[in-house]
Scaffold this motif. Sequence first.
Motif, short mmCIF file in Angstrom:
data_model
loop_
_atom_site.label_atom_id
_atom_site.label_comp_id
_atom_site.label_asym_id
_atom_site.label_seq_id
_atom_site.Cartn_x
_atom_site.Cartn_y
_atom_site.Cartn_z
N ARG A 168 14.82 -72.19 180.44
CA ARG A 168 13.59 -71.12 179.37
C ARG A 168 13.86 -71.19 177.78
O ARG A 168 13.21 -70.53 177.29
CB ARG A 168 14.39 -69.57 180.13
CG ARG A 168 12.83 -69.33 181.34
CD ARG A 168 13.23 -67.66 182.20
NE ARG A 168 12.74 -66.73 181.26
CZ ARG A 168 12.38 -66.06 180.95
NH1 ARG A 168 13.98 -65.34 181.75
NH2 ARG A 168 12.14 -65.72 180.29
N LEU A 169 15.44 -70.94 178.18
CA LEU A 169 16.38 -71.25 176.96
C LEU A 169 16.03 -73.14 176.41
O LEU A 169 15.57 -72.61 175.32
CB LEU A 169 18.12 -71.36 177.20
CG LEU A 169 18.67 -71.88 175.86
CD1 LEU A 169 18.31 -70.35 175.01
CD2 LEU A 169 19.85 -71.88 176.34
N ASP A 170 15.80 -74.23 177.14
CA ASP A 170 14.78 -75.20 176.64
C ASP A 170 13.77 -75.03 176.02
O ASP A 170 13.13 -75.54 174.75
CB ASP A 170 14.91 -76.11 177.50
CG ASP A 170 16.27 -76.68 178.45
OD1 ASP A 170 17.56 -76.29 177.51
OD2 ASP A 170 16.21 -77.44 179.34
N TYR A 171 12.75 -74.03 176.77
CA TYR A 171 11.54 -73.71 176.20
C TYR A 171 11.90 -72.89 174.97
O TYR A 171 10.65 -73.61 173.86
CB TYR A 171 11.23 -72.97 177.72
CG TYR A 171 9.49 -72.38 176.48
CD1 TYR A 171 8.29 -73.60 176.50
CD2 TYR A 171 8.99 -71.37 176.71
CE1 TYR A 171 7.24 -73.06 176.83
CE2 TYR A 171 8.21 -70.86 175.45
CZ TYR A 171 7.51 -71.79 175.69
OH TYR A 171 5.81 -71.17 175.56
N MET A 172 12.48 -72.14 174.81
CA MET A 172 12.49 -71.56 173.63
C MET A 172 12.91 -72.01 172.67
O MET A 172 12.26 -72.35 171.35
CB MET A 172 13.21 -70.14 173.68
CG MET A 172 13.38 -69.11 172.63
SD MET A 172 14.15 -67.88 173.31
CE MET A 172 15.82 -67.84 173.17
N ASP B 206 11.36 -65.40 175.96
CA ASP B 206 10.62 -67.19 175.79
C ASP B 206 9.54 -66.29 174.95
O ASP B 206 9.14 -67.18 173.81
CB ASP B 206 10.98 -67.49 176.41
CG ASP B 206 10.54 -67.42 178.09
OD1 ASP B 206 10.19 -65.93 178.25
OD2 ASP B 206 10.16 -68.53 178.69
N THR B 207 8.47 -65.99 175.50
CA THR B 207 7.29 -65.70 175.14
C THR B 207 7.09 -64.76 174.55
O THR B 207 6.45 -64.94 172.97
CB THR B 207 6.31 -64.68 176.47
OG1 THR B 207 6.75 -65.24 177.50
CG2 THR B 207 4.47 -64.33 175.71
N ALA B 208 8.06 -64.00 173.53
CA ALA B 208 8.70 -63.59 172.45
C ALA B 208 9.03 -63.52 171.56
O ALA B 208 8.11 -63.63 170.22
CB ALA B 208 9.45 -62.01 172.19
#
Length: 248
Positions: A95-99, A228-230
């Motif tokens: 999720r950090l990678d995605y963000m 990550d959406t925010a």
Amino acid sequence: MPSHDFKSPRLYVESDLADAEAIAATAVQANYLLNVLRLGESDTVLAFNGRDGEWRCELRKPAKKKLDLVPLARTRDQIPAPDLLYLFAPLKHARLDYMVQKAVEMGAGTLQPVMTQHVQASRINIDRMRANAVEAAEQCGILSIPDCREPIGFGTLLAGWDPARHLIFCDEREEAESPIETLRSMPPGRLALLVGPEGGFSQDERASLRALPFVTVMSLGPRILRADTAAVAALAVLQAAVGDWREG
């Protein structure tokens, strides 16, 4: 839509880019170009380093286990890196990678992890964060790699803050008002965006932020978003309202 070449492979390189000055590809880059993409000698790719613009480069193999990139022509001039400072409480792994990737795509010029009271991940791999930033820049036609900084404590961040840079704070407890109107009511100037952890900011952190004259509190609507959406939502709203999506 910009008239960029979206089809050619793009590579970030550390070396200077200049006409006909050959650059040695790394082992990872050579494997990707020769074995994954199945490119060969005389094929071309695009290369950038964050300083010299984007160049079309020809592949050449001076030896069996060596691959060079030879710049032929500059395809785009270098532009200044975005000045937007993106601050975030670290998340875990994927999720950090995605963000990080999405923040780069959305125009963040600096990525600053902030250790808040309810942070999920107590450690962060800066090399991995930068690798994700490089990958996002390569894939999306971006000419600069964001500055990927070491984590900083929440209190230390605020204590050393430059008040000339306005800080936008996404508060999940803020009443759901239009973020566009909130942002457009701010004075012009340099910007930073702060998104907290999954557990939200603590009461003390929220009070500290709200007490500062350079902070604007922004709602992201009536729904509670994952961190990550925010990040994506907040960056999109900011760029649309007061960022580089607007003309002029």
